[in-house]
Write a protein that holds these residues in place. Structure first.
Motif, PDB file in Angstrom:
ATOM      1  N   SER A 177       0.815  -1.219   0.000  1.00 57.64           N
ATOM      2  CA  SER A 177       0.000   0.000   0.000  1.00 57.64           C
ATOM      3  C   SER A 177       0.852   1.275   0.000  1.00 57.64           C
ATOM      4  O   SER A 177       0.315   2.377  -0.077  1.00 57.64           O
ATOM      5  N   ALA A 183       6.876   7.295   8.304  1.00 56.28           N
ATOM      6  CA  ALA A 183       6.763   6.108   9.170  1.00 56.28           C
ATOM      7  C   ALA A 183       7.483   6.402  10.481  1.00 56.28           C
ATOM      8  O   ALA A 183       8.577   6.957  10.463  1.00 56.28           O
ATOM      9  N   ALA A 204       0.003  -0.300  16.140  1.00 60.50           N
ATOM     10  CA  ALA A 204      -1.434  -0.081  15.918  1.00 60.50           C
ATOM     11  C   ALA A 204      -1.730   1.420  15.951  1.00 60.50           C
ATOM     12  O   ALA A 204      -2.499   1.940  15.131  1.00 60.50           O
ATOM     13  N   LYS A 207      -0.737   3.182  12.714  1.00 64.53           N
ATOM     14  CA  LYS A 207      -1.727   3.021  11.644  1.00 64.53           C
ATOM     15  C   LYS A 207      -2.947   3.912  11.902  1.00 64.53           C
ATOM     16  O   LYS A 207      -3.441   4.593  10.995  1.00 64.53           O
ATOM     17  N   LYS A 208      -3.401   3.904  13.150  1.00 63.63           N
ATOM     18  CA  LYS A 208      -4.597   4.675  13.516  1.00 63.63           C
ATOM     19  C   LYS A 208      -4.407   6.176  13.240  1.00 63.63           C
ATOM     20  O   LYS A 208      -5.298   6.859  12.730  1.00 63.63           O
ATOM     21  N   ASP A 210       2.148   6.035   7.224  1.00 69.78           N
ATOM     22  CA  ASP A 210       2.104   5.240   5.991  1.00 69.78           C
ATOM     23  C   ASP A 210       2.755   3.871   6.136  1.00 69.78           C
ATOM     24  O   ASP A 210       2.621   3.016   5.258  1.00 69.78           O
ATOM     25  N   ALA A 211       3.536   3.677   7.197  1.00 70.33           N
ATOM     26  CA  ALA A 211       4.228   2.408   7.451  1.00 70.33           C
ATOM     27  C   ALA A 211       4.787   2.506   8.866  1.00 70.33           C
ATOM     28  O   ALA A 211       4.649   3.558   9.517  1.00 70.33           O
ATOM     29  N   VAL A 246      -1.471  -4.492  12.767  1.00 70.50           N
ATOM     30  CA  VAL A 246      -1.661  -3.531  11.665  1.00 70.50           C
ATOM     31  C   VAL A 246      -2.344  -4.131  10.441  1.00 70.50           C
ATOM     32  O   VAL A 246      -2.721  -3.402   9.526  1.00 70.50           O
ATOM     33  N   PHE A 249      -0.419  -3.009   5.756  1.00 63.55           N
ATOM     34  CA  PHE A 249       0.380  -1.895   6.295  1.00 63.55           C
ATOM     35  C   PHE A 249       1.848  -2.313   6.330  1.00 63.55           C
ATOM     36  O   PHE A 249       2.214  -3.273   7.021  1.00 63.55           O
TER      37      PHE A 249
END
Ligand code: FNR
Length: 369
Positions: A16, A102, A158, A161-162, A166-167, A215, A219
Protein backbone atom coordinates in the motif's frame (compact mmCIF):
# COMPACT_ATOMS: atom_id res chain seq x y z
CA UNK A 1 29.05 13.67 -12.30
CA UNK A 2 26.39 11.48 -13.88
CA UNK A 3 22.94 12.97 -13.19
CA UNK A 4 21.68 11.35 -10.01
CA UNK A 5 18.23 12.70 -10.80
CA UNK A 6 17.10 9.69 -12.83
CA UNK A 7 18.30 7.16 -10.28
CA UNK A 8 16.56 8.95 -7.41
CA UNK A 9 13.34 9.76 -9.19
CA UNK A 10 11.85 6.39 -10.05
CA UNK A 11 8.61 5.83 -8.13
CA UNK A 12 8.16 2.55 -6.28
CA UNK A 13 5.20 0.70 -4.75
CA UNK A 14 5.57 -1.63 -1.80
CA UNK A 15 2.09 -2.97 -1.06
CA UNK A 16 0.00 0.00 0.00
CA UNK A 17 3.03 2.29 0.21
CA UNK A 18 3.46 4.34 -2.95
CA UNK A 19 6.63 6.40 -2.98
CA UNK A 20 7.37 9.09 -5.53
CA UNK A 21 11.11 8.47 -5.42
CA UNK A 22 13.92 6.47 -3.86
CA UNK A 23 14.97 8.92 -1.16
CA UNK A 24 14.33 8.16 2.50
CA UNK A 25 15.16 10.32 5.49
CA UNK A 26 17.09 8.16 7.97
CA UNK A 27 15.74 8.00 11.52
CA UNK A 28 17.65 10.45 13.70
CA UNK A 29 17.13 11.15 17.38
CA UNK A 30 16.89 14.88 17.93
CA UNK A 31 15.76 15.33 21.55
CA UNK A 32 13.35 18.20 20.91
CA UNK A 33 10.39 16.63 22.68
CA UNK A 34 10.21 17.80 26.30
CA UNK A 35 8.37 15.25 28.47
CA UNK A 36 8.13 13.04 25.40
CA UNK A 37 5.84 15.40 23.47
CA UNK A 38 7.23 16.70 20.15
CA UNK A 39 7.55 20.48 20.22
CA UNK A 40 5.84 22.52 17.51
CA UNK A 41 9.14 22.83 15.62
CA UNK A 42 9.23 19.08 15.03
CA UNK A 43 6.34 19.13 12.54
CA UNK A 44 7.91 22.02 10.59
CA UNK A 45 11.23 20.13 10.57
CA UNK A 46 9.72 17.03 8.98
CA UNK A 47 7.46 19.01 6.65
CA UNK A 48 10.46 20.92 5.28
CA UNK A 49 12.15 17.65 4.24
CA UNK A 50 8.92 16.32 2.67
CA UNK A 51 8.57 19.58 0.70
CA UNK A 52 12.04 19.06 -0.67
CA UNK A 53 11.64 15.70 -2.37
CA UNK A 54 12.29 13.28 0.46
CA UNK A 55 9.96 10.46 -0.64
CA UNK A 56 9.71 8.72 2.74
CA UNK A 57 10.53 10.13 6.14
CA UNK A 58 11.43 7.68 8.87
CA UNK A 59 11.07 9.60 12.12
CA UNK A 60 13.57 9.73 14.89
CA UNK A 61 13.29 6.72 17.22
CA UNK A 62 10.03 7.01 19.21
CA UNK A 63 9.64 5.18 22.50
CA UNK A 64 7.20 2.36 23.06
CA UNK A 65 5.29 2.51 26.33
CA UNK A 66 7.69 1.13 28.89
CA UNK A 67 9.27 2.91 31.83
CA UNK A 68 12.83 1.95 30.81
CA UNK A 69 12.45 2.42 27.05
CA UNK A 70 14.50 5.61 26.76
CA UNK A 71 18.19 6.39 27.13
CA UNK A 72 18.05 10.19 26.67
CA UNK A 73 15.87 13.04 27.84
CA UNK A 74 13.45 14.78 25.44
CA UNK A 75 13.08 11.80 23.12
CA UNK A 76 9.50 11.57 21.83
CA UNK A 77 7.06 9.08 23.27
CA UNK A 78 4.75 7.08 21.08
CA UNK A 79 2.03 6.71 23.68
CA UNK A 80 -0.17 9.00 25.72
CA UNK A 81 -2.74 11.41 24.31
CA UNK A 82 -0.53 14.49 24.14
CA UNK A 83 2.34 12.87 22.27
CA UNK A 84 0.06 10.96 19.90
CA UNK A 85 -1.97 14.10 19.10
CA UNK A 86 1.23 15.86 18.17
CA UNK A 87 2.33 12.92 16.01
CA UNK A 88 -1.02 13.07 14.28
CA UNK A 89 -0.39 16.74 13.46
CA UNK A 90 3.07 15.88 12.14
CA UNK A 91 1.60 13.22 9.86
CA UNK A 92 -0.93 15.75 8.51
CA UNK A 93 1.78 18.33 7.84
CA UNK A 94 3.88 15.82 5.91
CA UNK A 95 0.89 14.54 3.95
CA UNK A 96 -0.20 18.08 3.03
CA UNK A 97 2.96 18.50 0.99
CA UNK A 98 2.82 15.05 -0.61
CA UNK A 99 5.26 13.25 1.70
CA UNK A 100 5.05 9.84 3.33
CA UNK A 101 6.10 9.09 6.89
CA UNK A 102 6.76 6.11 9.17
CA UNK A 103 7.64 6.21 12.88
CA UNK A 104 10.61 4.24 14.09
CA UNK A 105 9.46 2.37 17.19
CA UNK A 106 12.19 1.93 19.74
CA UNK A 107 13.27 0.51 23.08
CA UNK A 108 16.87 1.17 24.02
CA UNK A 109 17.23 -1.78 26.40
CA UNK A 110 20.58 -1.86 28.16
CA UNK A 111 21.68 1.40 26.51
CA UNK A 112 19.79 3.25 29.22
CA UNK A 113 22.23 4.73 31.72
CA UNK A 114 20.44 5.17 35.05
CA UNK A 115 22.86 8.00 36.02
CA UNK A 116 21.20 10.17 33.37
CA UNK A 117 17.89 9.83 35.21
CA UNK A 118 18.77 10.58 38.83
CA UNK A 119 15.16 11.44 39.68
CA UNK A 120 13.95 7.94 38.89
CA UNK A 121 15.25 4.62 40.00
CA UNK A 122 14.43 2.82 36.81
CA UNK A 123 17.04 0.33 35.79
CA UNK A 124 17.75 -0.71 32.20
CA UNK A 125 16.29 -3.97 30.93
CA UNK A 126 17.73 -6.43 28.46
CA UNK A 127 17.94 -10.10 27.60
CA UNK A 128 20.53 -10.92 30.28
CA UNK A 129 20.97 -7.60 32.13
CA UNK A 130 24.40 -7.12 30.56
CA UNK A 131 25.38 -3.51 29.93
CA UNK A 132 27.53 -1.99 27.16
CA UNK A 133 30.67 -2.64 29.17
CA UNK A 134 29.84 -6.33 29.24
CA UNK A 135 28.99 -6.25 32.97
CA UNK A 136 25.89 -7.75 34.51
CA UNK A 137 24.19 -4.59 35.75
CA UNK A 138 20.50 -5.53 36.14
CA UNK A 139 18.18 -8.51 36.18
CA UNK A 140 17.47 -10.46 33.00
CA UNK A 141 14.00 -9.89 31.57
CA UNK A 142 11.53 -12.55 32.64
CA UNK A 143 9.47 -14.31 29.98
CA UNK A 144 6.37 -12.43 31.18
CA UNK A 145 8.19 -9.12 30.84
CA UNK A 146 9.27 -10.10 27.34
CA UNK A 147 5.65 -10.83 26.42
CA UNK A 148 4.58 -7.43 27.80
CA UNK A 149 7.22 -5.67 25.73
CA UNK A 150 6.08 -7.47 22.60
CA UNK A 151 2.53 -6.22 23.27
CA UNK A 152 3.87 -2.67 23.64
CA UNK A 153 5.57 -2.80 20.23
CA UNK A 154 2.27 -4.03 18.76
CA UNK A 155 0.32 -1.23 20.45
CA UNK A 156 2.74 1.36 19.10
CA UNK A 157 2.35 -0.05 15.59
CA UNK A 158 -1.43 -0.08 15.92
CA UNK A 159 -1.30 3.59 16.96
CA UNK A 160 0.91 4.39 13.97
CA UNK A 161 -1.73 3.02 11.64
CA UNK A 162 -4.60 4.68 13.52
CA UNK A 163 -2.95 8.11 13.38
CA UNK A 164 -2.43 7.84 9.62
CA UNK A 165 1.25 6.99 9.25
CA UNK A 166 2.10 5.24 5.99
CA UNK A 167 4.23 2.41 7.45
CA UNK A 168 6.06 1.51 10.65
CA UNK A 169 9.75 0.84 11.17
CA UNK A 170 10.87 -1.50 13.97
CA UNK A 171 14.29 -0.51 15.33
CA UNK A 172 16.22 -3.77 15.45
CA UNK A 173 19.67 -2.21 14.92
CA UNK A 174 22.70 -0.63 16.58
CA UNK A 175 22.75 -2.60 19.82
CA UNK A 176 19.39 -1.50 21.26
CA UNK A 177 16.85 -3.87 22.81
CA UNK A 178 15.91 -6.05 19.83
CA UNK A 179 19.51 -6.15 18.63
CA UNK A 180 20.62 -7.08 22.15
CA UNK A 181 18.60 -10.27 21.75
CA UNK A 182 20.39 -10.94 18.43
CA UNK A 183 23.86 -10.50 19.87
CA UNK A 184 25.71 -13.15 21.83
CA UNK A 185 27.50 -10.31 23.66
CA UNK A 186 24.23 -9.27 25.39
CA UNK A 187 22.13 -12.42 25.11
CA UNK A 188 23.29 -15.28 27.35
CA UNK A 189 19.83 -16.74 27.86
CA UNK A 190 19.34 -20.45 27.99
CA UNK A 191 15.54 -20.37 27.50
CA UNK A 192 13.66 -20.09 24.19
CA UNK A 193 14.89 -16.48 23.65
CA UNK A 194 18.57 -17.44 23.59
CA UNK A 195 20.82 -19.99 21.93
CA UNK A 196 22.18 -19.97 18.39
CA UNK A 197 21.67 -17.04 16.03
CA UNK A 198 18.36 -18.25 14.70
CA UNK A 199 17.10 -18.85 18.27
CA UNK A 200 18.25 -15.35 19.21
CA UNK A 201 15.95 -13.95 16.51
CA UNK A 202 12.91 -15.22 18.42
CA UNK A 203 12.19 -11.95 20.25
CA UNK A 204 12.28 -10.01 16.98
CA UNK A 205 10.16 -12.64 15.25
CA UNK A 206 7.50 -12.38 17.96
CA UNK A 207 7.60 -8.57 17.82
CA UNK A 208 7.17 -8.62 14.02
CA UNK A 209 4.31 -11.14 14.21
CA UNK A 210 2.55 -9.13 16.92
CA UNK A 211 3.01 -5.94 14.90
CA UNK A 212 1.66 -7.66 11.80
CA UNK A 213 -1.36 -8.85 13.70
CA UNK A 214 -1.93 -5.32 15.02
CA UNK A 215 -1.66 -3.53 11.66
CA UNK A 216 -3.12 -6.10 9.25
CA UNK A 217 -1.70 -7.36 5.98
CA UNK A 218 -1.70 -4.08 4.03
CA UNK A 219 0.38 -1.89 6.29
CA UNK A 220 4.10 -2.07 5.45
CA UNK A 221 6.51 -3.17 8.17
CA UNK A 222 10.09 -1.96 7.82
CA UNK A 223 12.73 -3.72 9.90
CA UNK A 224 16.04 -1.96 10.57
CA UNK A 225 19.06 -4.08 11.47
CA UNK A 226 22.83 -3.64 11.47
CA UNK A 227 26.05 -5.45 12.06
CA UNK A 228 27.55 -2.52 14.01
CA UNK A 229 26.65 -1.72 17.57
CA UNK A 230 26.87 1.55 19.48
CA UNK A 231 29.63 0.10 21.62
CA UNK A 232 31.45 -1.63 18.76
CA UNK A 233 31.47 -0.28 15.21
CA UNK A 234 33.36 -3.34 13.98
CA UNK A 235 30.98 -5.96 15.44
CA UNK A 236 29.86 -8.62 12.98
CA UNK A 237 26.62 -10.37 13.79
CA UNK A 238 26.99 -12.47 10.65
CA UNK A 239 30.23 -13.34 8.91
CA UNK A 240 29.09 -14.60 5.53
CA UNK A 241 26.02 -14.74 3.25
CA UNK A 242 24.97 -18.11 4.66
CA UNK A 243 24.76 -16.70 8.18
CA UNK A 244 23.00 -13.60 6.90
CA UNK A 245 20.41 -15.81 5.25
CA UNK A 246 19.77 -17.81 8.41
CA UNK A 247 19.42 -14.54 10.32
CA UNK A 248 17.02 -12.94 7.82
CA UNK A 249 14.82 -15.91 6.94
CA UNK A 250 12.87 -16.03 10.23
CA UNK A 251 12.34 -12.26 10.00
CA UNK A 252 10.98 -12.58 6.45
CA UNK A 253 8.72 -15.43 7.52
CA UNK A 254 7.43 -13.32 10.41
CA UNK A 255 6.19 -10.64 8.01
CA UNK A 256 8.80 -7.98 7.19
CA UNK A 257 8.03 -6.06 3.96
CA UNK A 258 11.08 -3.83 3.78
CA UNK A 259 14.53 -4.32 5.28
CA UNK A 260 16.60 -1.30 6.27
CA UNK A 261 20.18 -2.54 6.31
CA UNK A 262 22.07 -0.01 8.37
CA UNK A 263 25.71 0.50 7.41
CA UNK A 264 27.98 3.44 8.03
CA UNK A 265 29.29 3.71 4.43
CA UNK A 266 26.98 2.43 1.69
CA UNK A 267 29.81 1.84 -0.79
CA UNK A 268 31.61 -0.77 1.32
CA UNK A 269 31.25 -4.42 0.26
CA UNK A 270 29.88 -6.56 3.10
CA UNK A 271 31.60 -9.85 2.33
CA UNK A 272 34.67 -10.77 0.30
CA UNK A 273 34.28 -11.66 -3.36
CA UNK A 274 31.38 -9.33 -4.26
CA UNK A 275 30.81 -5.59 -4.32
CA UNK A 276 27.34 -5.96 -2.77
CA UNK A 277 26.88 -4.08 0.49
CA UNK A 278 24.72 -5.34 3.36
CA UNK A 279 21.58 -3.99 1.67
CA UNK A 280 22.59 -5.62 -1.62
CA UNK A 281 23.06 -9.00 0.03
CA UNK A 282 19.79 -8.60 1.92
CA UNK A 283 17.92 -8.01 -1.32
CA UNK A 284 19.66 -10.89 -3.08
CA UNK A 285 18.94 -13.32 -0.25
CA UNK A 286 15.36 -12.31 0.59
CA UNK A 287 13.93 -10.74 -2.58
CA UNK A 288 12.40 -8.06 -0.34
CA UNK A 289 12.49 -4.31 -0.86
CA UNK A 290 15.64 -2.96 0.81
CA UNK A 291 16.82 0.44 2.01
CA UNK A 292 20.55 1.15 2.10
CA UNK A 293 22.23 3.95 4.07
CA UNK A 294 25.58 5.34 5.06
CA UNK A 295 27.45 8.59 4.49
CA UNK A 296 25.55 9.79 1.43
CA UNK A 297 26.43 13.43 0.88
CA UNK A 298 29.42 13.25 3.20
CA UNK A 299 32.97 12.81 2.07
CA UNK A 300 35.30 11.70 4.77
CA UNK A 301 34.56 8.34 6.20
CA UNK A 302 32.94 8.45 9.57
CA UNK A 303 35.64 8.30 12.12
CA UNK A 304 35.28 7.05 15.63
CA UNK A 305 32.07 8.82 16.51
CA UNK A 306 29.03 9.10 14.34
CA UNK A 307 29.10 12.89 14.36
CA UNK A 308 32.80 13.41 13.77
CA UNK A 309 33.76 13.84 10.16
CA UNK A 310 35.16 16.53 7.94
CA UNK A 311 33.27 17.34 4.79
CA UNK A 312 34.22 19.21 1.67
CA UNK A 313 32.59 17.53 -1.32
CA UNK A 314 29.02 16.50 -0.81
CA UNK A 315 28.80 14.77 -4.20
CA UNK A 316 31.48 12.15 -3.54
CA UNK A 317 30.20 8.61 -4.14
CA UNK A 318 26.98 9.80 -5.79
CA UNK A 319 27.85 8.19 -9.13
CA UNK A 320 28.32 4.91 -7.35
CA UNK A 321 25.03 5.37 -5.55
CA UNK A 322 23.25 5.98 -8.86
CA UNK A 323 24.79 2.84 -10.36
CA UNK A 324 23.77 0.68 -7.43
CA UNK A 325 20.19 1.99 -7.54
CA UNK A 326 20.01 1.58 -11.33
CA UNK A 327 21.34 -1.98 -11.10
CA UNK A 328 18.70 -2.75 -8.47
CA UNK A 329 21.28 -3.79 -5.87
CA UNK A 330 18.91 -2.11 -3.42
CA UNK A 331 15.72 -0.09 -3.86
CA UNK A 332 15.90 2.94 -1.62
CA UNK A 333 18.60 5.08 -0.06
CA UNK A 334 18.33 6.67 3.35
CA UNK A 335 20.08 9.93 4.02
CA UNK A 336 20.89 11.06 7.52
CA UNK A 337 23.23 13.87 8.44
CA UNK A 338 23.18 15.52 5.02
CA UNK A 339 19.46 16.11 5.62
CA UNK A 340 19.97 17.46 9.12
CA UNK A 341 22.05 20.34 7.87
CA UNK A 342 20.20 20.95 4.63
CA UNK A 343 16.49 20.09 4.30
CA UNK A 344 16.80 20.81 0.57
CA UNK A 345 19.83 18.56 0.02
CA UNK A 346 17.92 16.35 -2.43
CA UNK A 347 16.51 19.16 -4.57
CA UNK A 348 19.88 20.92 -4.65
CA UNK A 349 21.57 17.73 -5.84
CA UNK A 350 18.86 17.14 -8.44
CA UNK A 351 19.05 20.64 -9.82
CA UNK A 352 22.82 20.90 -9.77
CA UNK A 353 22.92 23.58 -7.07
CA UNK A 354 25.66 21.76 -5.25
CA UNK A 355 27.54 24.86 -4.20
CA UNK A 356 24.44 26.06 -2.31
CA UNK A 357 24.36 22.97 -0.08
CA UNK A 358 24.80 23.60 3.61
CA UNK A 359 27.25 20.84 4.51
CA UNK A 360 26.94 18.92 7.74
CA UNK A 361 28.51 20.31 10.84
CA UNK A 362 28.16 18.88 14.31
CA UNK A 363 26.81 22.23 15.51
CA UNK A 364 23.72 21.64 13.32
CA UNK A 365 22.60 19.00 15.80
CA UNK A 366 21.83 21.72 18.32
CA UNK A 367 19.05 23.25 16.28
CA UNK A 368 16.00 21.87 14.56
CA UNK A 369 15.86 23.61 11.25
C1 FNR B 1 21.33 8.60 14.17
N1 FNR B 1 21.02 7.31 13.76
C2 FNR B 1 19.89 6.69 14.27
N2 FNR B 1 19.51 5.48 13.81
C3 FNR B 1 18.35 4.91 14.20
O1 FNR B 1 18.03 3.81 13.74
N3 FNR B 1 17.54 5.55 15.08
C4 FNR B 1 17.85 6.74 15.62
O2 FNR B 1 17.06 7.30 16.41
C5 FNR B 1 19.09 7.34 15.24
N4 FNR B 1 19.50 8.53 15.74
C6 FNR B 1 20.56 9.22 15.18
C7 FNR B 1 20.83 10.54 15.58
C8 FNR B 1 21.85 11.26 14.95
C9 FNR B 1 22.11 12.67 15.38
C10 FNR B 1 22.62 10.64 13.94
C11 FNR B 1 23.70 11.40 13.23
C12 FNR B 1 22.37 9.34 13.57
C13 FNR B 1 21.74 6.70 12.63
C14 FNR B 1 21.18 7.23 11.31
O3 FNR B 1 19.86 6.78 11.07
C15 FNR B 1 22.03 6.80 10.10
O4 FNR B 1 22.00 5.41 9.99
C16 FNR B 1 23.46 7.27 10.21
O5 FNR B 1 23.53 8.65 10.55
C17 FNR B 1 24.21 7.06 8.90
O6 FNR B 1 23.61 7.82 7.87
P1 FNR B 1 24.32 9.18 7.34
O7 FNR B 1 24.20 10.20 8.42
O8 FNR B 1 25.74 8.79 7.10
O9 FNR B 1 23.57 9.51 6.09
Amino acid sequence: MKPIKSSFEKPIEIGSLKLKNRVVMAPMTRCFSPDGVPSSEVSAYYRRRAENEVGLIITEGVLIEHEAAGAEHDVPHFYGEKALNEWSRIVDEVHKVGGKIAPQIWHTGMAREPEKFPASNIQPVGPSGINFKGEKSSQSLTVNEIHDLIRKYAEAAANAKKIGFDAVEIHGAHGYLIDQFFSEFFNKRTDEYGGDLSQRTRFAVEVIKAVREAVGLDFPIIFRFSQWKLNDYEYKLVKNPKELKSFLTPLVDAGVDIFHASTRRFWEPEFEGSDLNLAGWTKKLTGKTVISVGSVGLTAQLTKNIDESKFNDTTAHLDELGDKLDEGQFDLIAIGRALISDPAWVTKIQTGKVEEINVFDKADLKTLY
